[in-house]
Scaffold this motif. Structure first.
Motif, short mmCIF file in Angstrom:
data_model
loop_
_atom_site.label_atom_id
_atom_site.label_comp_id
_atom_site.label_asym_id
_atom_site.label_seq_id
_atom_site.Cartn_x
_atom_site.Cartn_y
_atom_site.Cartn_z
N UNK A 206 0.81 -1.27 0.00
CA UNK A 206 -0.06 0.02 0.05
C UNK A 206 1.14 1.22 -0.02
N UNK A 207 0.47 2.27 -0.92
CA UNK A 207 1.14 3.37 -0.78
C UNK A 207 0.41 4.48 0.56
N UNK A 208 1.08 5.36 0.65
CA UNK A 208 0.58 6.49 1.49
C UNK A 208 -0.22 7.60 0.87
N UNK A 209 -1.26 7.12 0.26
CA UNK A 209 -1.83 8.05 -0.63
C UNK A 209 -3.41 7.91 -0.23
N UNK A 210 -4.02 9.15 -0.09
CA UNK A 210 -5.43 9.11 0.31
C UNK A 210 -6.41 9.63 -0.86
N UNK A 211 -7.17 9.13 -1.32
CA UNK A 211 -8.21 9.46 -2.52
C UNK A 211 -9.37 10.20 -1.98
N UNK A 212 -9.79 11.26 -2.24
CA UNK A 212 -11.16 11.84 -2.18
C UNK A 212 -12.10 11.07 -3.09
N UNK A 213 -13.18 10.72 -2.36
CA UNK A 213 -14.33 9.98 -2.92
C UNK A 213 -14.95 10.79 -4.08
N UNK A 214 -15.08 11.94 -3.88
CA UNK A 214 -15.60 12.65 -4.81
C UNK A 214 -15.01 13.29 -6.10
N UNK B 103 -9.48 -0.05 -11.08
CA UNK B 103 -8.40 1.11 -11.73
C UNK B 103 -9.38 2.20 -11.70
N UNK B 104 -8.39 3.02 -11.14
CA UNK B 104 -9.14 4.42 -10.77
C UNK B 104 -8.64 5.60 -11.46
N UNK B 105 -9.64 6.17 -12.19
CA UNK B 105 -9.47 7.50 -13.03
C UNK B 105 -9.89 8.84 -11.75
N UNK B 106 -9.02 9.63 -11.63
CA UNK B 106 -8.95 10.66 -10.50
C UNK B 106 -8.94 11.87 -10.93
N UNK B 107 -9.69 12.78 -11.09
CA UNK B 107 -9.81 14.03 -11.76
C UNK B 107 -9.03 15.12 -10.73
N UNK B 108 -8.55 16.08 -11.23
CA UNK B 108 -7.62 17.04 -10.67
C UNK B 108 -8.30 17.89 -9.73
#
Length: 217
Positions: free
Chosen positions: A60-68, A88-93
């Motif tokens: 695991x990486x020390x990265x947190x993703x915002x659900x929104x 696979x996560x596409x994550x907007x800017x």
């Protein structure tokens, strides 16, 4: 009398010999027990190491993703070689950061286990085709015929300049899987990306067109 003394000496020597043999046997058993214990320790360590590799949290990486910010309609559950079943996560800017580009990640059991390489330096589109608009398509297929799934993404950008400035312009992004043992990663295929940009018109840029073009190369 001499005979009795001689017999007594023989008996004493025999007793001493038995004690010596007994001591050697005990010493040998002690060493065998120690070796066996060491072997058991090695087996336990091996099992522990294997468990840590199999544990998703180990990578695991020390990265947190915002659900929104997760682009739900362009994020998919997929099986990717040695990665196994992942998302696979596409994550907007981040809208508060000027010119930030879209990002892509792999997650497993809600933990980020891989971050895909950026196309632009510092993930900024300031000197690229324009501002991020949307992810148009994602596909998982073997691009380079090595029997491992790669990732193809089509991303829309807008320049904001001229009469067509607000018209989305598609760009391809290709990540080639490099499944080296214990060093799994994806390589940004800049040569293929440039090739596609130069040889497929924007109006014709689709996943199917990209796959067909690369297959015929």
């Amino acid at each position: 009398m001499r005979k009795r003394v001689f017999v007594t000496l023989i008996i004493l020597l025999s007793v001493l010999g038995l004690f010596a043999c007994s001591a050697k046997v005990k010493e040998g058993n002690g060493n065998e027990g120690k070796d066996s214990s060491a072997t058991d320790d090695e087996v336990i360590k091996e099992r522990t190491d294997y468990a840590s590799v199999a544990d998703p949290s180990a990578g695991a990486l020390n990265v947190s993703l915002e659900e929104k910010r997760i682009i739900q309609d362009q994020s998919f559950n997929v099986e990717l070689g040695d990665w196994g079943n992942v998302r696979f996560i596409s994550y907007e800017p981040d809208n508060s950061i000027d010119f930030e580009d879209v990002s892509f990640f792999l997650t497993k059991e809600d933990m980020v286990i891989y971050s895909f390489p950026y196309y632009c330096e510092n993930n900024s589109t300031e000197n690229y085709v324009g501002l991020f608009d949307s992810v148009a398509a994602v596909d998982f297929c073997d691009v380079n015929n090595d029997n491992i799934k790669d990732v193809i993404v089509i991303i829309n950008y807008i320049t904001g300049a001229g009469p067509q400035g607000m018209t989305p312009r598609p760009r391809a992004r290709i990540f080639l899987a490099d499944n080296k043992k214990f060093n799994q990663k994806f390589i940004l295929a800049t040569d293929l990306i440039d090739d596609i940009t130069n040889n497929i018109e924007e109006k014709d840029l689709t996943i199917a067109a990209i796959c067909k073009y690369l297959k015929n190369k």
